[in-house]
Design a protein around this motif. Structure first.
Motif, mmCIF file in Angstrom:
data_model
loop_
_atom_site.group_PDB
_atom_site.id
_atom_site.type_symbol
_atom_site.label_atom_id
_atom_site.label_comp_id
_atom_site.label_asym_id
_atom_site.label_seq_id
_atom_site.Cartn_x
_atom_site.Cartn_y
_atom_site.Cartn_z
ATOM 1 N N LYS A 108 0.824 -1.203 0.000
ATOM 2 C CA LYS A 108 0.000 0.000 0.000
ATOM 3 C C LYS A 108 0.856 1.249 0.000
ATOM 4 O O LYS A 108 0.554 2.228 -0.691
ATOM 5 C CB LYS A 108 -0.923 -0.016 1.227
ATOM 6 N N GLU A 109 1.961 1.254 0.761
ATOM 7 C CA GLU A 109 2.810 2.432 0.803
ATOM 8 C C GLU A 109 3.508 2.659 -0.536
ATOM 9 O O GLU A 109 3.781 3.805 -0.914
ATOM 10 C CB GLU A 109 3.837 2.313 1.934
ATOM 11 N N VAL A 110 3.788 1.582 -1.266
ATOM 12 C CA VAL A 110 4.370 1.711 -2.602
ATOM 13 C C VAL A 110 3.342 2.325 -3.558
ATOM 14 O O VAL A 110 3.652 3.235 -4.333
ATOM 15 C CB VAL A 110 4.847 0.342 -3.137
ATOM 16 N N LEU A 111 2.113 1.825 -3.510
ATOM 17 C CA LEU A 111 1.046 2.359 -4.351
ATOM 18 C C LEU A 111 0.793 3.832 -4.046
ATOM 19 O O LEU A 111 0.622 4.646 -4.966
ATOM 20 C CB LEU A 111 -0.238 1.549 -4.146
ATOM 21 N N ASP A 112 0.772 4.194 -2.768
ATOM 22 C CA ASP A 112 0.541 5.584 -2.387
ATOM 23 C C ASP A 112 1.619 6.493 -2.976
ATOM 24 O O ASP A 112 1.330 7.594 -3.458
ATOM 25 C CB ASP A 112 0.520 5.724 -0.866
ATOM 26 N N PHE A 113 2.866 6.030 -2.933
ATOM 27 C CA PHE A 113 3.964 6.826 -3.486
ATOM 28 C C PHE A 113 3.784 7.013 -4.991
ATOM 29 O O PHE A 113 3.989 8.117 -5.515
ATOM 30 C CB PHE A 113 5.307 6.159 -3.201
ATOM 31 N N MET A 114 3.403 5.951 -5.690
ATOM 32 C CA MET A 114 3.220 6.037 -7.144
ATOM 33 C C MET A 114 2.067 6.973 -7.495
ATOM 34 O O MET A 114 2.155 7.750 -8.449
ATOM 35 C CB MET A 114 2.984 4.641 -7.721
ATOM 36 N N LYS A 115 1.004 6.935 -6.710
ATOM 37 C CA LYS A 115 -0.131 7.826 -6.947
ATOM 38 C C LYS A 115 0.253 9.283 -6.724
ATOM 39 O O LYS A 115 -0.136 10.165 -7.491
ATOM 40 C CB LYS A 115 -1.296 7.455 -6.026
ATOM 41 N N GLU A 116 1.011 9.530 -5.656
ATOM 42 C CA GLU A 116 1.379 10.895 -5.300
ATOM 43 C C GLU A 116 2.409 11.494 -6.255
ATOM 44 O O GLU A 116 2.583 12.715 -6.304
ATOM 45 C CB GLU A 116 1.927 10.920 -3.874
ATOM 46 N N ASN A 117 3.096 10.636 -7.011
ATOM 47 C CA ASN A 117 4.158 11.110 -7.909
ATOM 48 C C ASN A 117 3.926 10.620 -9.342
ATOM 49 O O ASN A 117 4.878 10.260 -10.046
ATOM 50 C CB ASN A 117 5.517 10.641 -7.405
ATOM 51 N N GLU A 118 2.677 10.628 -9.773
ATOM 52 C CA GLU A 118 2.332 10.079 -11.085
ATOM 53 C C GLU A 118 3.067 10.755 -12.230
ATOM 54 O O GLU A 118 3.490 10.097 -13.179
ATOM 55 C CB GLU A 118 0.819 10.169 -11.315
ATOM 56 N N GLU A 119 3.226 12.061 -12.178
ATOM 57 C CA GLU A 119 3.870 12.780 -13.273
ATOM 58 C C GLU A 119 5.313 12.338 -13.469
ATOM 59 O O GLU A 119 5.817 12.319 -14.592
ATOM 60 C CB GLU A 119 3.817 14.290 -13.011
ATOM 61 N N GLU A 120 5.998 11.995 -12.372
ATOM 62 C CA GLU A 120 7.396 11.574 -12.469
ATOM 63 C C GLU A 120 7.539 10.069 -12.648
ATOM 64 O O GLU A 120 8.468 9.606 -13.322
ATOM 65 C CB GLU A 120 8.142 12.007 -11.206
ATOM 66 N N VAL A 121 6.632 9.309 -12.076
ATOM 67 C CA VAL A 121 6.689 7.856 -12.226
ATOM 68 C C VAL A 121 6.175 7.429 -13.596
ATOM 69 O O VAL A 121 6.687 6.479 -14.196
ATOM 70 C CB VAL A 121 5.866 7.161 -11.121
ATOM 71 N N PHE A 122 5.182 8.156 -14.119
ATOM 72 C CA PHE A 122 4.584 7.844 -15.427
ATOM 73 C C PHE A 122 4.597 9.085 -16.327
ATOM 74 O O PHE A 122 3.540 9.635 -16.653
ATOM 75 C CB PHE A 122 3.140 7.360 -15.259
ATOM 76 N N PRO A 123 5.767 9.554 -16.752
ATOM 77 C CA PRO A 123 5.826 10.766 -17.577
ATOM 78 C C PRO A 123 5.068 10.590 -18.897
ATOM 79 O O PRO A 123 5.223 9.555 -19.561
ATOM 80 C CB PRO A 123 7.323 10.971 -17.808
ATOM 81 N N PRO A 124 4.262 11.566 -19.291
ATOM 82 C CA PRO A 124 3.488 11.460 -20.545
ATOM 83 C C PRO A 124 4.382 11.384 -21.783
ATOM 84 O O PRO A 124 4.078 10.654 -22.723
ATOM 85 C CB PRO A 124 2.646 12.748 -20.553
ATOM 86 N N THR A 125 5.487 12.148 -21.786
ATOM 87 C CA THR A 125 6.386 12.184 -22.939
ATOM 88 C C THR A 125 7.840 12.134 -22.470
ATOM 89 O O THR A 125 8.133 12.235 -21.277
ATOM 90 C CB THR A 125 6.174 13.466 -23.763
ATOM 91 N N PHE A 126 8.746 11.990 -23.429
ATOM 92 C CA PHE A 126 10.183 12.044 -23.123
ATOM 93 C C PHE A 126 10.923 12.545 -24.351
ATOM 94 O O PHE A 126 10.390 12.572 -25.462
ATOM 95 C CB PHE A 126 10.704 10.664 -22.693
ATOM 96 N N GLU A 127 12.177 12.940 -24.137
ATOM 97 C CA GLU A 127 13.017 13.436 -25.219
ATOM 98 C C GLU A 127 13.842 12.286 -25.789
ATOM 99 O O GLU A 127 14.667 11.685 -25.093
ATOM 100 C CB GLU A 127 13.949 14.531 -24.714
ATOM 101 N N PHE A 128 13.593 11.954 -27.052
ATOM 102 C CA PHE A 128 14.331 10.883 -27.735
ATOM 103 C C PHE A 128 15.588 11.503 -28.323
ATOM 104 O O PHE A 128 15.535 12.236 -29.312
ATOM 105 C CB PHE A 128 13.461 10.269 -28.831
ATOM 106 N N SER A 129 16.721 11.219 -27.694
ATOM 107 C CA SER A 129 17.984 11.807 -28.148
ATOM 108 C C SER A 129 18.422 11.185 -29.470
ATOM 109 O O SER A 129 18.113 10.040 -29.785
ATOM 110 C CB SER A 129 19.073 11.607 -27.086
ATOM 111 N N THR A 130 19.152 11.975 -30.235
ATOM 112 C CA THR A 130 19.650 11.536 -31.541
ATOM 113 C C THR A 130 21.156 11.771 -31.597
ATOM 114 O O THR A 130 21.717 12.476 -30.748
ATOM 115 C CB THR A 130 18.955 12.312 -32.675
ATOM 116 N N PRO A 131 21.845 11.178 -32.602
ATOM 117 C CA PRO A 131 23.294 11.396 -32.706
ATOM 118 C C PRO A 131 23.648 12.880 -32.756
ATOM 119 O O PRO A 131 22.822 13.720 -33.102
ATOM 120 C CB PRO A 131 23.648 10.688 -34.026
#
Length: 247
Positions: A141-164
Motif C-alpha cells: 500500500k505504501e508503494v502504491l501511495d507513493f506512485m499515486k502521489e508522484n504520477e507525473e514523475e513515475v509515469f511521464p506522458p512524454t520524453f526526449e528521444f535523443s539523436t546522434p
C-alpha cells in the motif's frame, strides 16, 4: 539485460517484473571505488541508483514484495536496510540514465524507456486492482501511495528521444494519457484508510447495539435485525489478506 540482441533484450525486459518480484530478499551489491572498463566512469552506489535498469528492478520488487526486505552492501560490508530516502528517486525510473540515450539511439528505432512502459504499467495495475479488491497488504500500500502521489514523475506522458550529435532530438509519447483511461475503467479505488475507518465505525456501532441487547429487553424483531446487521459487517483484517503470488 542483453544489450546486443534486441529480441532477447525485449524478452528480458518483459520478464523483469516476475524475476525481480519473485525474490524474497533484494540485495544491492554496489562497489566502492571502481571505474567502468569501457566508459571509465565511476561505479558505486550512486551510479547504481542513477541507472534506469537498476531503478526498474527495485520498483518491480517493491510492487510485488514491498521494500522491507531490500538491502544495500558496499565493499563487502554488512547489509544496510534500504530507506525511503533511497527508494523515492529509485522508483522514478524514467529520469534515470540509459546507455541508449547517452549514445543518441544510433541504429535504434526505439528507446529502452519505451520498452519499459508495459511492465511498469502492469505493476501499477496489479496494485490498483488489489487495492480495489481490498486485498492489498500494507507493505504494498505504501508503494502504491507513493506512485499515486508522484504520477507525473513515475509515469511521464512524454520524453526526449535523443539523436546522434548534430541532429535535433524528438519529443515522443511515453505513457501519454493512459492514466486517465485507468480512471475511466474505474481501477482506482477510494482511499484505503477511509475504507478501514468506515469499517471500524460499523463494527463499533454493531458491538454497541449487541451490548444494548444484553442490558435491556428488546423485541424479537429487533434482535433479528441486529443479528442480521452483524452478519454483513466484516473485520478490516479480513479485507487485508495477503495474496501469495504464484511464480
Amino acid at each position: 539485460i542483453p544489450q546486443r540482441h534486441r529480441g532477447l533484450q525485449r524478452l528480458s525486459i518483459n520478464s523483469l517484473t516476475n524475476y525481480s518480484g519473485a525474490c524474497d530478499y533484494f540485495i544491492i551489491v554496489a562497489p566502492g571505488q571502481i571505474t567502468h572498463a569501457d566508459t571509465g566512469l565511476l561505479c558505486d552506489r550512486g551510479s547504481y541508483q542513477e541507472r534506469a535498469w537498476c531503478r526498474a528492478e527495485q520498483l518491480a520488487h517493491g510492487c510485488r514484495k514491498g521494500v522491507e526486505n531490500m538491502y544495500l552492501t558496499t565493499d563487502g560490508g554488512g547489509l544496510e536496510p534500504v530507506t525511503w530516502d533511497w527508494i523515492k528517486p529509485s522508483f522514478k525510473i524514467f529520469s534515470g540514465r540509459l546507455t541508449c540515450c547517452a549514445r543518441g539511439h544510433e541504429g535504434m528505432e526505439q528507446c529502452d524507456k519505451e520498452y519499459l512502459v508495459t511492465p511498469v504499467l502492469g505493476l501499477y495495475c496489479e496494485l490498483l486492482a488489489a487495492d480495489k479488491a481490498r486485498s492489498l497488504p500494507s507493505e504494498k500500500k505504501e508503494v502504491l501511495d507513493f506512485m499515486k502521489e508522484n504520477e507525473e514523475e513515475v509515469f511521464p506522458p512524454t520524453f526526449e528521444f535523443s539523436t546522434p550529435v548534430g541532429k535535433r532530438g524528438q519529443e515522443r509519447e511515453l505513457f501519454g494519457d493512459i492514466l486517465t483511461l485507468l480512471e475511466e475503467l474505474d481501477l482506482k479505488s477510494e482511499d484505503f484508510d477511509k475504507y478501514t475507518l468506515d469499517q471500524k465505525k460499523k463494527i463499533k456501532s454493531t458491538d454497541s447495539e449487541r451490548a444494548s441487547c444484553v442490558t435491556s429487553p428488546v423485541s424479537d424483531s429487533s434482535v433479528e435485525a441486529n443479528d442480521h446487521s452483524h452478519d454483513h459487517h466484516h473485520c478490516p483484517q479480513d479485507a487485508r489478506i495477503d495474496v501469495q503470488e504464484q511464480v
